[in-house]
Design a protein around this motif. Structure first.
Motif, PDB file in Angstrom:
ATOM      1  N   LYS A 151       1.036  -1.199   0.033  1.00 21.19           N
ATOM      2  CA  LYS A 151      -0.058   0.111  -0.192  1.00 21.19           C
ATOM      3  C   LYS A 151       0.770   1.257   0.046  1.00 21.19           C
ATOM      4  O   LYS A 151       0.571   2.271  -0.778  1.00 21.19           O
ATOM      5  N   VAL A 152       1.995   1.279   0.892  1.00 19.48           N
ATOM      6  CA  VAL A 152       2.482   2.554   0.943  1.00 19.48           C
ATOM      7  C   VAL A 152       3.450   2.537  -0.281  1.00 19.48           C
ATOM      8  O   VAL A 152       3.759   3.439  -0.935  1.00 19.48           O
ATOM      9  N   GLY A 153       4.075   1.397  -0.812  1.00 17.05           N
ATOM     10  CA  GLY A 153       4.864   1.234  -2.245  1.00 17.05           C
ATOM     11  C   GLY A 153       3.905   1.929  -3.328  1.00 17.05           C
ATOM     12  O   GLY A 153       4.568   2.736  -3.988  1.00 17.05           O
ATOM     13  N   ASP A 154       2.648   1.392  -3.423  1.00 20.29           N
ATOM     14  CA  ASP A 154       1.857   2.084  -4.564  1.00 20.29           C
ATOM     15  C   ASP A 154       1.656   3.458  -4.780  1.00 20.29           C
ATOM     16  O   ASP A 154       1.921   4.344  -5.675  1.00 20.29           O
ATOM     17  N   PHE A 155       1.601   4.261  -3.476  1.00 18.05           N
ATOM     18  CA  PHE A 155       1.435   5.407  -3.131  1.00 18.05           C
ATOM     19  C   PHE A 155       2.676   6.186  -3.610  1.00 18.05           C
ATOM     20  O   PHE A 155       2.477   7.234  -4.422  1.00 18.05           O
ATOM     21  N   VAL A 156       3.905   5.614  -3.091  1.00 21.41           N
ATOM     22  CA  VAL A 156       5.323   6.372  -3.442  1.00 21.41           C
ATOM     23  C   VAL A 156       5.517   6.369  -4.840  1.00 21.41           C
ATOM     24  O   VAL A 156       6.231   7.196  -5.434  1.00 21.41           O
ATOM     25  N   ARG A 157       5.118   5.187  -5.180  1.00 24.15           N
ATOM     26  CA  ARG A 157       5.612   4.884  -6.585  1.00 24.15           C
ATOM     27  C   ARG A 157       4.847   5.867  -7.631  1.00 24.15           C
ATOM     28  O   ARG A 157       5.439   6.466  -8.779  1.00 24.15           O
ATOM     29  N   LYS A 158       3.598   6.101  -7.291  1.00 27.91           N
ATOM     30  CA  LYS A 158       2.899   7.064  -7.962  1.00 27.91           C
ATOM     31  C   LYS A 158       3.102   8.445  -8.045  1.00 27.91           C
ATOM     32  O   LYS A 158       3.330   9.351  -8.996  1.00 27.91           O
ATOM     33  N   LYS A 159       3.757   8.765  -6.795  1.00 24.50           N
ATOM     34  CA  LYS A 159       4.414  10.311  -6.496  1.00 24.50           C
ATOM     35  C   LYS A 159       5.586  10.344  -7.141  1.00 24.50           C
ATOM     36  O   LYS A 159       5.930  11.521  -7.594  1.00 24.50           O
ATOM     37  N   THR A 160       6.396   9.306  -7.382  1.00 24.33           N
ATOM     38  CA  THR A 160       7.934   9.258  -7.836  1.00 24.33           C
ATOM     39  C   THR A 160       7.847   8.984  -9.114  1.00 24.33           C
ATOM     40  O   THR A 160       9.070   8.848  -9.601  1.00 24.33           O
ATOM     41  N   CYS A 161       6.711   8.437  -9.769  1.00 28.33           N
ATOM     42  CA  CYS A 161       6.699   7.810 -11.121  1.00 28.33           C
ATOM     43  C   CYS A 161       7.639   6.759 -11.361  1.00 28.33           C
ATOM     44  O   CYS A 161       8.338   6.647 -12.281  1.00 28.33           O
ATOM     45  N   ALA A 162       8.021   5.693 -10.296  1.00 27.50           N
ATOM     46  CA  ALA A 162       8.612   4.688 -10.266  1.00 27.50           C
ATOM     47  C   ALA A 162       7.954   3.582 -10.689  1.00 27.50           C
ATOM     48  O   ALA A 162       7.139   2.857  -9.935  1.00 27.50           O
ATOM     49  N   PHE A 163       7.837   3.323 -12.150  1.00 22.86           N
ATOM     50  CA  PHE A 163       6.901   2.377 -12.914  1.00 22.86           C
ATOM     51  C   PHE A 163       7.958   1.353 -13.437  1.00 22.86           C
ATOM     52  O   PHE A 163       7.238  -0.018 -13.712  1.00 22.86           O
ATOM     53  N   ASP A 164       9.221   1.159 -13.425  1.00 21.12           N
ATOM     54  CA  ASP A 164       9.835   0.155 -14.095  1.00 21.12           C
ATOM     55  C   ASP A 164      10.412  -0.999 -13.281  1.00 21.12           C
ATOM     56  O   ASP A 164      11.215  -0.560 -12.230  1.00 21.12           O
ATOM     57  N   GLN A 165       9.840  -2.093 -13.192  1.00 19.82           N
ATOM     58  CA  GLN A 165      10.258  -3.183 -12.142  1.00 19.82           C
ATOM     59  C   GLN A 165      11.503  -3.707 -12.841  1.00 19.82           C
ATOM     60  O   GLN A 165      11.822  -4.007 -13.904  1.00 19.82           O
ATOM     61  N   ILE A 166      12.524  -3.621 -11.748  1.00 21.60           N
ATOM     62  CA  ILE A 166      13.735  -4.094 -12.064  1.00 21.60           C
ATOM     63  C   ILE A 166      14.607  -5.129 -11.375  1.00 21.60           C
ATOM     64  O   ILE A 166      15.502  -5.588 -11.695  1.00 21.60           O
ATOM     65  N   ASP A 167      13.760  -5.482 -10.124  1.00 18.66           N
ATOM     66  CA  ASP A 167      14.034  -6.758  -9.200  1.00 18.66           C
ATOM     67  C   ASP A 167      13.002  -7.092  -8.422  1.00 18.66           C
ATOM     68  O   ASP A 167      12.123  -6.359  -8.134  1.00 18.66           O
ATOM     69  N   CYS A 168      13.189  -8.168  -7.775  1.00 16.53           N
ATOM     70  CA  CYS A 168      12.319  -8.594  -7.028  1.00 16.53           C
ATOM     71  C   CYS A 168      12.833  -9.865  -5.911  1.00 16.53           C
ATOM     72  O   CYS A 168      13.862 -10.470  -6.470  1.00 16.53           O
ATOM     73  N   PHE A 169      12.227 -10.087  -4.834  1.00 15.89           N
ATOM     74  CA  PHE A 169      12.525 -11.276  -4.186  1.00 15.89           C
ATOM     75  C   PHE A 169      11.235 -11.989  -3.644  1.00 15.89           C
ATOM     76  O   PHE A 169      10.222 -11.516  -3.179  1.00 15.89           O
ATOM     77  N   VAL A 170      11.342 -13.147  -3.749  1.00 18.89           N
ATOM     78  CA  VAL A 170      10.008 -14.031  -3.645  1.00 18.89           C
ATOM     79  C   VAL A 170      10.622 -15.094  -2.365  1.00 18.89           C
ATOM     80  O   VAL A 170      11.305 -15.623  -2.355  1.00 18.89           O
ATOM     81  N   GLU A 171       9.379 -14.726  -1.332  1.00 13.33           N
ATOM     82  CA  GLU A 171       9.820 -15.650  -0.057  1.00 13.33           C
ATOM     83  C   GLU A 171       9.797 -17.104  -0.371  1.00 13.33           C
ATOM     84  O   GLU A 171       8.941 -17.658  -1.345  1.00 13.33           O
ATOM     85  N   ASN A 172      10.667 -17.832   0.236  1.00  9.60           N
ATOM     86  CA  ASN A 172      11.148 -19.184  -0.107  1.00  9.60           C
ATOM     87  C   ASN A 172      10.217 -19.920   1.107  1.00  9.60           C
ATOM     88  O   ASN A 172      10.705 -20.672   1.854  1.00  9.60           O
ATOM     89  N   ASN A 173       8.740 -19.856   0.998  1.00  6.34           N
ATOM     90  CA  ASN A 173       7.828 -20.508   2.117  1.00  6.34           C
ATOM     91  C   ASN A 173       6.588 -20.598   1.244  1.00  6.34           C
ATOM     92  O   ASN A 173       6.303 -20.380   0.162  1.00  6.34           O
ATOM     93  N   ASN A 174       5.522 -21.275   2.118  1.00 11.28           N
ATOM     94  CA  ASN A 174       4.510 -21.373   1.462  1.00 11.28           C
ATOM     95  C   ASN A 174       3.510 -20.148   0.887  1.00 11.28           C
ATOM     96  O   ASN A 174       2.564 -20.056   0.164  1.00 11.28           O
ATOM     97  N   HIS A 175       3.996 -18.901   1.908  1.00 11.05           N
ATOM     98  CA  HIS A 175       3.308 -17.711   1.263  1.00 11.05           C
ATOM     99  C   HIS A 175       3.634 -17.170  -0.248  1.00 11.05           C
ATOM    100  O   HIS A 175       2.879 -16.659  -0.927  1.00 11.05           O
ATOM    101  N   ARG A 176       4.970 -17.295  -0.372  1.00  7.41           N
ATOM    102  CA  ARG A 176       5.489 -16.640  -1.750  1.00  7.41           C
ATOM    103  C   ARG A 176       5.194 -15.420  -1.927  1.00  7.41           C
ATOM    104  O   ARG A 176       5.047 -14.858  -2.884  1.00  7.41           O
ATOM    105  N   SER A 177       5.230 -14.716  -0.877  1.00  6.67           N
ATOM    106  CA  SER A 177       4.984 -13.096  -0.854  1.00  6.67           C
ATOM    107  C   SER A 177       6.212 -12.423  -1.606  1.00  6.67           C
ATOM    108  O   SER A 177       7.296 -13.059  -1.428  1.00  6.67           O
ATOM    109  N   GLU A 178       5.806 -11.444  -2.326  1.00  4.53           N
ATOM    110  CA  GLU A 178       6.977 -10.887  -3.058  1.00  4.53           C
ATOM    111  C   GLU A 178       7.238  -9.450  -2.644  1.00  4.53           C
ATOM    112  O   GLU A 178       6.394  -8.573  -2.011  1.00  4.53           O
TER     113      GLU A 178
END
Length: 218
Positions: A151-178
């Motif tokens: 939620k915070v990320g979505d707001f800040v990205r819109k304000k800073t125009c940060a729209f290009d995804q360049i990296d990610c981390f996926v949890e190594n568990n059942n949740h697999r949250s990014e």
């Protein structure tokens, strides 16, 4: 410089229960690699009615050490400083980044305290508080804004125009949250991570430290 930032705190929030600065004078000066932003201060705005934004800001400006941090130096819920809730998880991340808590500017997108973000008009208040954050970003020129929750990320990205995804981390568990890193055309990176109140970053399977460390490299 921290006094200049304090001038950008919305007057409508000065007498509300809340917090602006989660770190002190040293963090909000010079040039800083990382800026940490959460949702809004937690707690009980009724029981903590006297702990207003104005009151807390005055303490930070006049009483707290230059390298003070809410995460390492304050007692939450009667626990030893740095040992309760999300504090150890934030400190774990900063240790992995080789950064001192008292030298990392930290705040929340919204300054007013609530038990849950849904208890307040979070989106409206985020717009009211944004001029403060815009000033911090312009003056401190962080490479990375670390946003605690999508939620915070979505707001800040819109304000800073940060729209290009360049990296990610996926949890190594059942949740697999990014946790995901975005960049704008000026090179500013915005990382939205799982919230450390909900996810134990000290668990290697859910630790976003390496993602943040990669993003901090020039």
């Amino acid at each position: 410089m921290i006094e200049d930032f304090a001038k950008n705190i919305p007057s409508v929030l000065q007498h509300k229960s809340g917090i602006v600065f989660y770190s002190g004078r040293a963090a909000f000066s010079g040039r800083r690699k990382l800026y940490i932003l959460g949702l809004n201060p937690g707690g009980d705005p009724t029981k903590q009615a006297s702990n207003t934004v104005e009151w807390h800001t005055s303490k930070v400006l006049r009483e707290k050490p230059d390298k003070w941090s809410e995460y390492s130096d304050e007692s939450w819920e009667g626990k030893p400083p740095g040992k309760h809730g999300m504090q150890p998880r934030i400190l774990h991340l900063l240790k992995n980044l080789n950064l001192e808590p008292g030298e990392v500017p930290s705040s929340n997108v919204v300054f007013e305290r609530s038990r849950k973000a849904s208890d307040i008009a979070w989106g409206q208040l985020a717009e009211v508080c944004w001029p403060f954050h815009r000033s911090v970003i312009r003056q401190l020129q962080p490479r990375v804004i670390l946003c605690l929750s999508p939620k915070v990320g979505d707001f800040v990205r819109k304000k800073t125009c940060a729209f290009d995804q360049i990296d990610c981390f996926v949890e190594n568990n059942n949740h697999r949250s990014e946790s995901t890193c975005f960049a704008n055309h000026e090179g500013l990176k915005v990382i939205q991570v799982t919230h450390p109140s909900w996810v134990d970053w000290t668990n290697p399977e859910a630790d976003p430290s390496k993602l943040v460390l990669r993003s901090l490299k020039p």
